[in-house]
Design a protein around this motif. Sequence first.
Motif, short mmCIF file in Angstrom:
data_model
loop_
_atom_site.label_atom_id
_atom_site.label_comp_id
_atom_site.label_asym_id
_atom_site.label_seq_id
_atom_site.Cartn_x
_atom_site.Cartn_y
_atom_site.Cartn_z
N LEU A 73 8.85 -37.58 32.19
CA LEU A 73 9.39 -38.28 31.02
C LEU A 73 8.95 -39.74 31.01
N VAL A 74 9.01 -40.37 32.18
CA VAL A 74 8.65 -41.79 32.27
C VAL A 74 7.18 -42.00 31.92
N LEU A 75 6.30 -41.22 32.53
CA LEU A 75 4.88 -41.36 32.26
C LEU A 75 4.55 -41.00 30.82
N SER A 76 5.22 -39.99 30.29
CA SER A 76 4.95 -39.58 28.90
C SER A 76 5.31 -40.68 27.92
N SER A 77 6.26 -41.54 28.30
CA SER A 77 6.66 -42.64 27.42
C SER A 77 5.76 -43.85 27.57
N GLY A 78 4.79 -43.77 28.49
CA GLY A 78 3.87 -44.88 28.70
C GLY A 78 4.34 -45.86 29.76
N GLU A 79 5.36 -45.48 30.56
CA GLU A 79 5.87 -46.35 31.61
C GLU A 79 5.63 -45.71 32.97
N ILE A 80 6.09 -46.37 34.03
CA ILE A 80 5.94 -45.84 35.39
C ILE A 80 7.11 -46.33 36.22
N ASP A 81 7.50 -45.55 37.22
CA ASP A 81 8.61 -45.91 38.10
C ASP A 81 8.17 -45.77 39.55
N LEU A 82 7.99 -46.91 40.21
CA LEU A 82 7.56 -46.92 41.61
C LEU A 82 8.73 -46.99 42.59
N SER A 83 9.95 -47.01 42.07
CA SER A 83 11.11 -47.22 42.94
C SER A 83 11.83 -45.93 43.31
N VAL A 84 11.33 -44.76 42.86
CA VAL A 84 12.09 -43.52 43.03
C VAL A 84 12.35 -43.18 44.50
N GLY A 85 11.36 -43.40 45.36
CA GLY A 85 11.55 -43.08 46.78
C GLY A 85 12.60 -43.97 47.42
N ALA A 86 12.55 -45.26 47.13
CA ALA A 86 13.53 -46.19 47.69
C ALA A 86 14.92 -45.94 47.15
N VAL A 87 15.02 -45.59 45.86
CA VAL A 87 16.32 -45.28 45.26
C VAL A 87 16.91 -44.03 45.91
N ALA A 88 16.06 -43.04 46.20
CA ALA A 88 16.54 -41.84 46.89
C ALA A 88 17.12 -42.19 48.25
N GLY A 89 16.45 -43.07 49.00
CA GLY A 89 16.97 -43.48 50.29
C GLY A 89 18.28 -44.23 50.18
N LEU A 90 18.37 -45.14 49.20
CA LEU A 90 19.61 -45.89 48.99
C LEU A 90 20.75 -44.96 48.58
#
Length: 328
Positions: A73-90
Amino acid sequence: MAERLVATPVAGESPLAYFKRTWRQNIIYIGFVVVFAFFAITLHDRGFLDPNNILNIARQTAMIAVMAVAMTLVLSSGEIDLSVGAVAGLASVTTAMAVAWGGVPVGIVAGLGTGLIVGLINGFLSTRLMIPTFLTTLAMMGIATGVAMWISDTAAIPILDRTYPAIFGGGNLGPVPTLLLWMLAAAVIGHIVLRHTKFGRQVLAVGGNVVAARYSGINTQRIKLAVIVISAMVAALAGMLYAGRLQTGRFQLGEGDELSVIAAAVLGGTSLFGGRGTVIGSIIGALMIGVINNGLILMGLEYSQQLIARGGIIILAVALSQAGTRQS
């Protein structure tokens, strides 16, 4: 706008001719079958096809696949999320601490609340202050890891409640791991949202041409905020699944997952530039990465050799996939 253009058979066209005309559009599915068959043949005497190993691949892949759905969904909207791994750990840390303090319901609220807060911060910075999501989420990656280390004092937080692992990652429904059920649920929900809802069509429209989408009456900032929040909350869910599977919360959980998640989505045919995405393809991309990782380990390759082989295979697959979607 559909997830991707799907070719239909021409009247009188033979199955072979249809395959030759459309094979590039389905390269990820063909590639998955080829990779799986390769390891099945070469590692047939090392237990690759053993049901326990197949289920283990599903368990190891589930968190990546779940996050890949939201990343689509994020990429399809033209954006990117590099924080997913760190958010999973938190989220794994906050969930484990909350379960120890107030039980499973409090832990669930704490984990999802972690994702909601992070998503709102990322979304506010990106849609209101107009900071590119690449920079926003890159900064959040460090912040989330630092907060997780700080509140846990870099120690693992055990989850002693047996109910939590049974639901989030550590249990089974008969012979089926609950992690596989979470992955299937994410795939079904994500596919329906992207292909069969107004929201999904708006996400693709925003990613395809944000100016045209704005002139057509779409609130582009609201759409971008929504996908960023969804991504963070799904990453938090993945962290909760990590915590359930390992029965502990640790800041290292999810470390480096952002690269695998993005690779899975792009492997599946989602464009890095927005406007095109496929949830089912992202799931297959995640499974393909899991099969490659498992196969290379069973082959006995050293870790350095695994990295080289895995990178080469992913680059080849992405190149073929993107070439196919450009021609579709």
